[in-house]
Design an enzyme around this catalytic site. Structure first.
Site: not given
Length: 221
Positions: A92, A154, A182
């Site tokens: 990430d 995300k 996400k």
């Protein structure tokens, strides 16, 4: 689409990323992740050897944070390389927000592509920090992240405000199913989870304690 606790666990990235997170808390996270089969775990970097040992041979993925919004590309790549040495298979990163806010969109894409190249065949999620962006900026950030080659977009880390259902609505229209989404940052209720799933979210980043509460609420209804 309502989910039960077990189903939510398999959509959950259990996180422990606070500055004062301890080894004892990390071990608790790992025990719960293995018991409930969380999809992925994000734990403090100093405890990566312990995490790697605990997750070896399990169905729980090993997540690696690889740099915040102001971290240079070269350092993000080094963080990826370290994660790969420990067996991390999900990464990430945070979008280069200073470049984005400056309109330097080519630089934003170059940063993401450099991390994409370092990650290789592993999963890459790009955090765009929706609480700091207007709707039009969220749309643009999604386009740049997709151009950079991410697998997931995300929403947020959670330090600059919560992710809202409206953020997901804007993202979903921009993404149009081209990559996965996400949701992370301030997600606390199963009702919020249900609404976000209906909008196309396939993964949630929550602290493991909040995740357990959501799982319990899901099974009680």
């Amino acid at each position: 689409m309502p989910v039960n606790g077990k189903e939510f666990a398999r959509m959950m990235d259990g996180t422990l990323i606070g500055s004062t997170a301890t080894l004892s808390e990390t071990r608790e996270l790992l025990d719960l992740a293995l018991l409930h089969h969380f999809h992925c775990v994000f734990a403090p970097r100093p405890f990566y050897p312990e995490v790697a040992k605990a997750l070896a041979g399990s169905d729980v993925h090993f997540g690696c944070g690889c740099g915040g919004a102001v971290v240079p590309t070269s350092i993000k790549r080094l963080m990826v390389e370290e994660g790969l040495r420990f067996g991390c298979n999900e990464f990430d990163m945070v979008m280069n927000l200073p470049a984005f806010k400056s309109g330097l969109y080519d630089e934003v894409v170059r940063d993401i592509r450099a991390v994409r190249d370092a990650v290789g065949k592993n999963l890459l999620k790009c955090i765009i920090e929706t609480p700091l962006l207007s709707d039009r900026e969220i749309e643009k950030a999604c386009e740049l992240a997709i151009e950079g080659g991410v697998d997931f977009i995300k929403t947020a880390v959670g330090r600059d405000g919560p992710t809202t259902v409206h953020h997901i609505e804007v993202m979903s229209k921009a993404v149009r199913g081209r990559v996965q989404m996400k949701a992370s940052g301030g997600i606390r209720t199963i009702e919020t989870v249900d609404r976000m799933i209906d909008l196309g979210v396939t993964r949630f980043g929550v602290s493991y304690k909040s995740g357990l509460a959501i799982m319990e609420a899901a099974d009680k209804r």
